[in-house]
Design an enzyme around this catalytic site. Structure first.
Site, PDB file in Angstrom:
ATOM      1  N   GLU A 134     -10.973   0.938  -4.078  1.00  0.00           N
ATOM      2  CA  GLU A 134     -10.478   1.344  -2.884  1.00  0.00           C
ATOM      3  C   GLU A 134      -9.262   2.056  -3.287  1.00  0.00           C
ATOM      4  O   GLU A 134      -8.736   2.296  -4.275  1.00  0.00           O
ATOM      5  CB  GLU A 134     -10.208   0.228  -1.753  1.00  0.00           C
ATOM      6  CG  GLU A 134      -9.332  -0.912  -2.298  1.00  0.00           C
ATOM      7  CD  GLU A 134      -9.339  -2.121  -1.554  1.00  0.00           C
ATOM      8  OE1 GLU A 134     -10.355  -2.622  -1.058  1.00  0.00           O
ATOM      9  OE2 GLU A 134      -8.104  -2.859  -1.518  1.00  0.00           O
ATOM     10  N   ASP A 137       1.007  -1.125  -0.010  1.00  0.00           N
ATOM     11  CA  ASP A 137      -0.060  -0.175  -0.014  1.00  0.00           C
ATOM     12  C   ASP A 137       0.779   1.241   0.079  1.00  0.00           C
ATOM     13  O   ASP A 137       0.504   2.204   0.780  1.00  0.00           O
ATOM     14  CB  ASP A 137      -0.968  -0.011   1.135  1.00  0.00           C
ATOM     15  CG  ASP A 137      -1.832  -1.251   1.347  1.00  0.00           C
ATOM     16  OD1 ASP A 137      -1.942  -1.943   0.471  1.00  0.00           O
ATOM     17  OD2 ASP A 137      -1.953  -1.722   2.689  1.00  0.00           O
TER      18      ASP A 137
END
Length: 522
Positions: A188, A18
């Protein structure tokens, strides 16, 4: 082209998912997720996008005790505006289907090294926040909309946006749903960038597994509507199992001071194409804006590459300190070490009680999500060797100390010293494979030995073990065992760690002294 002018992917090996990348002046910073591992949110620094160093961690004053595996710190994001660094992150307390008990926070600092402000609460029930600073002075928080009513495992139904007031330190005004997502679903990791009058919304879609992808949409108005790139997805590995970098997605964008563009994204290098034992790592890709204003990979196509052209910047290596051999001579643990959910403290993890040794006092079981007395480091190579030396005098079977390969409380392999009523001081092994506990058929008496050295040799999806007592030669234990379960597949988000730990299930805090720990990548 000279080798030093190529970026070699992944740039951050081992568990580093991420990534959010930013530039301030001539400095580049990446922050990544840490989930239940402490310290949270490592910051990596580069001057040339080729060489990276672990600079600091932002979340050093937190306690996530009680949070389940693969919860806590999700998808942090950095931004910088008018001399201030902004850091937003999610603290996931529980992620049991179909809900997300998650809370989003913001912290600020005028220096990337801190000190950082206290966490400011933003909102709850969602995750993957990011902060966009518009050129009109307004600030906007983006995050996922999570709707438990939706059919299927993934409940992400798009991207929400709300204004953030710097003066009031809170979200204000209406919530806008700016993006519904595409047919790839599982939308997302939103980030907004403003380039040439367009607001570009970069999201992850397809889930963070083999179908992961980067989606790009744009709008002239920050509130939308957003037009999706007609060639979407902008990047993915979903169509090609032969690619070295799998699971490509969750991207963030940065421009160099020379006007070149790159995205940082997560990826995986599955062992035998199946098992992401190293977890999700961070890579960089060179990108460009086309004549019609779409963001694309600079070399064409939509596949992540293992080597990409570096920017036209001075080559800037750092002093390398991988801590391959730790003699525990420092005043504090080396930054390669991590603990579970909360900081190590002198009550159980001491470098001063016996100089030249790390003394760890026994904590709760290896299944505990509260007080695990374990320190570990990321496995960063598909093949590696780890070794430690232990002095430990257990008095009963509930006292254990040893070498651990650890993914989470349900997936580990633990070679340890304990005490048996018949054999006395002994060597044994336990494991958990996708939640199934097994006490291995291994019981070797080492009664009378003062020092016991333990070694693990990890080769792809297998590991073999050896031990040596005092000045004896190394002795191999039983043949290689599978460590395929120490992977992201079906388990969570963290990758494998290697380390040492001590348990005392009677609560008497029996200690073990560790003389050294070595990690050698191959």
């Amino acid at each position: 082209m000279n080798e030093e002018h190529m970026i070699k992917n992944p740039i951050l090996t081992g568990f580093n998912p991420d990534p959010c990348i930013i530039r301030t002046g001539d400095d580049y910073y990446i922050v990544t997720s840490t989930f239940e591992w402490f310290p949270g949110a490592p910051v990596y620094h580069s001057k040339d996008l080729i060489n990276w160093t672990h600079l600091t961690n932002i979340l050093t004053n937190v306690n996530f005790a009680g949070n389940p595996d693969s919860c806590s710190v999700w998808a942090p994001a950095l931004s910088h505006h008018e001399g201030v660094f902004y850091f937003v992150y999610t603290d996931v307390l529980r992620s049991k289907y179909p809900f997300k008990d998650a809370h989003n926070y913001l912290m600020t600092s005028t220096d990337i090294l801190g000190p950082w402000s206290d966490s400011i609460f933003l909102n709850s029930g969602s995750f993957d926040p990011s902060l966009f600073h518009d050129d009109d002075g307004r600030k906007w928080i983006l995050n996922v909309e999570w709707d438990y009513r939706v059919e299927g495992r993934n409940k992400s139904t798009g991207i929400l946006m709300q204004e953030y007031s710097n003066e009031d330190n809170r979200l204000v005004g209406p919530i806008y749903k700016i993006f519904e997502g595409t047919e790839l679903r599982k939308t997302e990791a939103p980030h907004i960038y403003k380039v040439n009058g367009y607001y570009y919304l970069v999201t992850a879609e397809g889930g963070t597994g083999s179908t992961h992808a980067v989606t790009v949409a744009r709008s002239r108005d920050i509130k939308g509507p957003y037009e999706v790139d007609p060639q979407n997805p902008m990047m993915t590995s979903a169509h090609n199992e032969e690619l070295i970098l799998q699971k490509a997605g969750h991207a963030s964008l940065v421009s160099t001071q020379t006007g070149e563009w790159y995205i940082a994204h997560l990826c995986s290098r599955p062992v035998n194409g199946k098992y992401s034992i190293l977890g999700r790592e961070t890579a960089l890709q060179r990108v460009k804006f086309t004549d019609d204003g779409w963001l694309r990979l600079a070399d064409g196509g939509n596949e992540a590459q293992t080597e990409v052209k570096a920017p036209s910047l001075p080559y800037h290596p750092f002093v390398v300190d991988h801590n391959e051999h730790d003699d525990f001579l420092g005043e504090s643990l080396h930054k390669t070490w991590n603990t579970l959910r909360c900081a190590p403290d002198e009550s159980w993890c001491s470098l001063v009680e016996r100089k030249g040794y790390l003394r760890i006092r026994g904590g709760e079981s290896i299944h505990s999500i509260h007080n695990q007395h374990l320190i570990a480091r990321r496995q960063q190579h598909l093949d590696c060797e780890v070794e430690t030396s232990i002095e430990f005098e257990p008095q009963n079977f509930s006292q254990m100390a040893g070498l651990v390969l650890y993914y989470n409380t349900e997936n580990y392999v633990y070679l340890y010293i304990s005490h048996d009523e018949n054999s006395g001081k002994c060597l044994s092994m336990m494991s958990s494979t996708w939640g199934e506990f097994q006490h291995k058929d291994l019981l070797i008496s080492i009664e009378g030995a003062k020092v016991c050295k333990l070694k693990a040799i990890l080769e792809g999806e297998n590991a073999s073990f050896a031990y040596a007592c005092d000045d004896d030669d190394w002795k191999d234990l039983s043949g290689p065992i599978s460590i395929a379960h120490l992977s992201d597949e079906g388990n969570g988000f963290t990758g494998n760690f290697v380390g040492i730990c001590v348990q005392d299930l009677q609560g008497t805090k029996r200690y073990a002294d560790f003389d050294y720990f070595t990690y050698v990548g191959k």
